[in-house]
Design a protein around this motif. Structure first.
Motif, mmCIF file in Angstrom:
data_model
loop_
_atom_site.group_PDB
_atom_site.id
_atom_site.type_symbol
_atom_site.label_atom_id
_atom_site.label_comp_id
_atom_site.label_asym_id
_atom_site.label_seq_id
_atom_site.Cartn_x
_atom_site.Cartn_y
_atom_site.Cartn_z
ATOM 1 N N MET A 283 0.850 -1.210 0.000
ATOM 2 C CA MET A 283 0.000 0.000 0.000
ATOM 3 C C MET A 283 0.878 1.251 0.000
ATOM 4 O O MET A 283 1.761 1.418 0.848
ATOM 5 N N ILE A 284 0.613 2.125 -0.931
ATOM 6 C CA ILE A 284 1.391 3.357 -1.042
ATOM 7 C C ILE A 284 0.960 4.356 0.027
ATOM 8 O O ILE A 284 -0.215 4.409 0.391
ATOM 9 N N THR A 285 1.877 5.127 0.542
ATOM 10 C CA THR A 285 1.535 6.094 1.595
ATOM 11 C C THR A 285 1.474 7.505 1.025
ATOM 12 O O THR A 285 1.986 7.791 -0.064
ATOM 13 N N ALA A 286 0.854 8.380 1.803
ATOM 14 C CA ALA A 286 0.733 9.778 1.412
ATOM 15 C C ALA A 286 2.126 10.387 1.210
ATOM 16 O O ALA A 286 2.367 11.113 0.237
ATOM 17 N N GLU A 287 3.033 10.062 2.119
ATOM 18 C CA GLU A 287 4.393 10.619 2.021
ATOM 19 C C GLU A 287 5.072 10.207 0.715
ATOM 20 O O GLU A 287 5.752 11.013 0.083
ATOM 21 N N GLN A 288 4.905 8.956 0.357
ATOM 22 C CA GLN A 288 5.509 8.478 -0.890
ATOM 23 C C GLN A 288 4.944 9.225 -2.097
ATOM 24 O O GLN A 288 5.669 9.606 -3.006
ATOM 25 N N ILE A 289 3.626 9.412 -2.068
ATOM 26 C CA ILE A 289 2.983 10.129 -3.174
ATOM 27 C C ILE A 289 3.542 11.539 -3.288
ATOM 28 O O ILE A 289 3.859 12.022 -4.385
ATOM 29 N N LEU A 290 3.704 12.201 -2.149
ATOM 30 C CA LEU A 290 4.200 13.576 -2.161
ATOM 31 C C LEU A 290 5.662 13.616 -2.617
ATOM 32 O O LEU A 290 6.038 14.454 -3.450
ATOM 33 N N ARG A 291 6.462 12.717 -2.087
ATOM 34 C CA ARG A 291 7.877 12.632 -2.473
ATOM 35 C C ARG A 291 8.055 12.524 -3.979
ATOM 36 O O ARG A 291 8.876 13.202 -4.596
ATOM 37 N N LYS A 292 7.243 11.636 -4.535
ATOM 38 C CA LYS A 292 7.342 11.381 -5.973
ATOM 39 C C LYS A 292 7.133 12.666 -6.790
ATOM 40 O O LYS A 292 7.643 12.809 -7.891
ATOM 41 N N GLN A 293 6.385 13.596 -6.243
ATOM 42 C CA GLN A 293 6.109 14.848 -6.956
ATOM 43 C C GLN A 293 6.968 15.983 -6.412
ATOM 44 O O GLN A 293 6.699 17.150 -6.681
ATOM 45 N N ASP A 294 7.979 15.652 -5.613
ATOM 46 C CA ASP A 294 8.831 16.679 -5.031
ATOM 47 C C ASP A 294 8.069 17.702 -4.210
ATOM 48 O O ASP A 294 8.338 18.903 -4.270
ATOM 49 N N LEU A 295 7.101 17.201 -3.472
ATOM 50 C CA LEU A 295 6.344 18.096 -2.587
ATOM 51 C C LEU A 295 6.675 17.750 -1.140
ATOM 52 O O LEU A 295 6.855 16.581 -0.788
ATOM 53 N N ARG A 296 6.710 18.761 -0.301
ATOM 54 C CA ARG A 296 6.966 18.539 1.116
ATOM 55 C C ARG A 296 5.803 17.787 1.765
ATOM 56 O O ARG A 296 4.651 17.993 1.407
ATOM 57 N N GLY A 297 6.143 16.971 2.733
ATOM 58 C CA GLY A 297 5.112 16.188 3.408
ATOM 59 C C GLY A 297 4.484 16.938 4.560
ATOM 60 O O GLY A 297 4.740 16.634 5.717
ATOM 61 N N THR A 298 3.662 17.908 4.235
ATOM 62 C CA THR A 298 3.050 18.705 5.297
ATOM 63 C C THR A 298 1.777 18.036 5.810
ATOM 64 O O THR A 298 1.188 17.184 5.143
ATOM 65 N N ALA A 299 1.366 18.475 6.984
ATOM 66 C CA ALA A 299 0.222 17.846 7.651
ATOM 67 C C ALA A 299 -1.039 17.915 6.798
ATOM 68 O O ALA A 299 -1.746 16.917 6.632
ATOM 69 N N CYS A 300 -1.303 19.074 6.253
ATOM 70 C CA CYS A 300 -2.548 19.239 5.493
ATOM 71 C C CYS A 300 -2.539 18.368 4.244
ATOM 72 O O CYS A 300 -3.539 17.730 3.909
ATOM 73 N N ARG A 301 -1.422 18.328 3.559
ATOM 74 C CA ARG A 301 -1.329 17.488 2.362
ATOM 75 C C ARG A 301 -1.538 16.025 2.696
ATOM 76 O O ARG A 301 -2.274 15.318 2.011
ATOM 77 N N LYS A 302 -0.892 15.573 3.763
ATOM 78 C CA LYS A 302 -1.039 14.167 4.139
ATOM 79 C C LYS A 302 -2.472 13.871 4.565
ATOM 80 O O LYS A 302 -3.021 12.820 4.237
ATOM 81 N N PHE A 303 -3.056 14.814 5.277
ATOM 82 C CA PHE A 303 -4.441 14.634 5.723
ATOM 83 C C PHE A 303 -5.378 14.413 4.539
ATOM 84 O O PHE A 303 -6.210 13.500 4.522
ATOM 85 N N ILE A 304 -5.232 15.255 3.524
ATOM 86 C CA ILE A 304 -6.117 15.162 2.356
ATOM 87 C C ILE A 304 -5.862 13.867 1.585
ATOM 88 O O ILE A 304 -6.788 13.131 1.233
ATOM 89 N N ILE A 305 -4.598 13.566 1.343
ATOM 90 C CA ILE A 305 -4.291 12.358 0.578
ATOM 91 C C ILE A 305 -4.758 11.115 1.322
ATOM 92 O O ILE A 305 -5.353 10.209 0.726
ATOM 93 N N ASN A 306 -4.546 11.075 2.632
ATOM 94 C CA ASN A 306 -5.009 9.917 3.397
ATOM 95 C C ASN A 306 -6.531 9.801 3.357
ATOM 96 O O ASN A 306 -7.065 8.704 3.244
ATOM 97 N N GLY A 307 -7.198 10.934 3.435
ATOM 98 C CA GLY A 307 -8.657 10.911 3.325
ATOM 99 C C GLY A 307 -9.102 10.262 2.036
ATOM 100 O O GLY A 307 -10.042 9.464 2.011
ATOM 101 N N LEU A 308 -8.404 10.566 0.966
ATOM 102 C CA LEU A 308 -8.787 10.006 -0.335
ATOM 103 C C LEU A 308 -8.312 8.560 -0.485
ATOM 104 O O LEU A 308 -8.988 7.750 -1.131
ATOM 105 N N LEU A 309 -7.185 8.227 0.115
ATOM 106 C CA LEU A 309 -6.697 6.845 0.035
ATOM 107 C C LEU A 309 -7.637 5.886 0.765
ATOM 108 O O LEU A 309 -7.815 4.747 0.348
ATOM 109 N N ASN A 310 -8.248 6.369 1.832
ATOM 110 C CA ASN A 310 -9.123 5.514 2.628
ATOM 111 C C ASN A 310 -10.537 5.438 2.095
ATOM 112 O O ASN A 310 -11.441 5.018 2.791
ATOM 113 N N ASN A 311 -10.718 5.885 0.880
ATOM 114 C CA ASN A 311 -12.075 6.034 0.383
ATOM 115 C C ASN A 311 -12.037 5.885 -1.125
ATOM 116 O O ASN A 311 -11.244 6.571 -1.781
#
Lengths: 138, 138
Positions: free
Chosen positions: A1-29
């Motif tokens: 299972m891919i994680t929010a951090e991995q997704i962000l890393r791949k796009q050269d984006l910082r792993g901030t709380a809000c970004r992870k929150f949103i991505i996790n929300g979508l990953l779980n749904n």
DNA sequence: ACATGTAATGCAACAATGTTGCAAATATAA
DNA sequence: TTATATTTGCAACATTGTTGCATTACATGT
């Protein structure tokens, strides 16, 4: 299972709380979610402006996409890795329960555009009833 | 040439100033128009609330339809008398000049919906460049 | 582990769009 | 011309989207 951090890393984006929150929300749904659906139980967790800007960042980086429905409401979903020729983005919107599903690869579209017109992408929203709502309503 | 009054009569709607203004705006134009484009030179002619309510009335009576674009903006166009099987409403939106065209009868769409799902209508927006803008931009 | 520069965040303020209730004005049918 | 139901304008408000700027947090070097 891919994680929010991995997704962000791949796009050269910082792993901030809000970004992870949103991505996790979508990953779980498996459904597309609105701003309020994403915020869920903790609507005050992030400032509204931060939320908006983050959604824009994620959209621009190609991690998520925005779905604008016929009633002007907006939902977001993770992008699948799937690409198709005419850049066709299809979604189903249940008019009863308001659920939105991505219909990746399950739709076909053709258009005869006027001469010299150029298409960059096609956005389709099918309005109707999902299986559950169709059976309840008769 | 059909008049605004005739269109309203046919739907048992009163021929009020605001309704005629909107229908005439659309009759004189083959493109879909936004609220501000419709108002044109005389943005103060009708109250904003009246304008909204009138657009809703005209939409509900089937005289016009609403087109919600990917940038959340909204345009309106007269309904053609043309009906097709799967209730397919297709439009082209030029990302450069913002023009919206109805593509009546020039598009085809197919979808494999999940079991028991019911479709009431399909709304398509093609994003791209119109002929003019495509040539200017190269 | 820590200092550092850059990027993201929260806040305040605002713009645009959509909505409601109600009193005044208007369109139609008699 | 009048009666009546409908539409309109106004005021007030809700929701959604946007900007500038000071503060805070992230990731990279050391």
């Amino acid at each position: 299972m891919i994680t929010a951090e991995q997704i962000l890393r791949k796009q050269d984006l910082r792993g901030t709380a809000c970004r992870k929150f949103i991505i996790n929300g979508l990953l779980n749904n498996d459904k597309a979610l609105s701003e309020n659906e994403l915020k869920g139980e903790s609507p005050e967790l992030f400032d509204r402006v931060t939320f908006y800007r983050t959604l824009i960042t994620l959209e621009e980086s190609g991690i998520i996409h925005k779905i604008v429905l016929n009633d002007n409401s907006v939902k977001y979903a993770l992008n699948s890795h799937h690409h198709n020729e005419n850049n066709l983005h299809s979604h189903f919107h249940c008019e009863e329960c308001d659920e939105v599903l991505c219909l990746e690869g399950k739709t076909r579209f053709e258009a005869e555009l006027p001469d010299k017109f150029v298409s960059h992408g096609v956005f389709v929203v099918i309005e109707g009833f999902c299986a559950d709502c169709a059976s309840h309503i008769k």
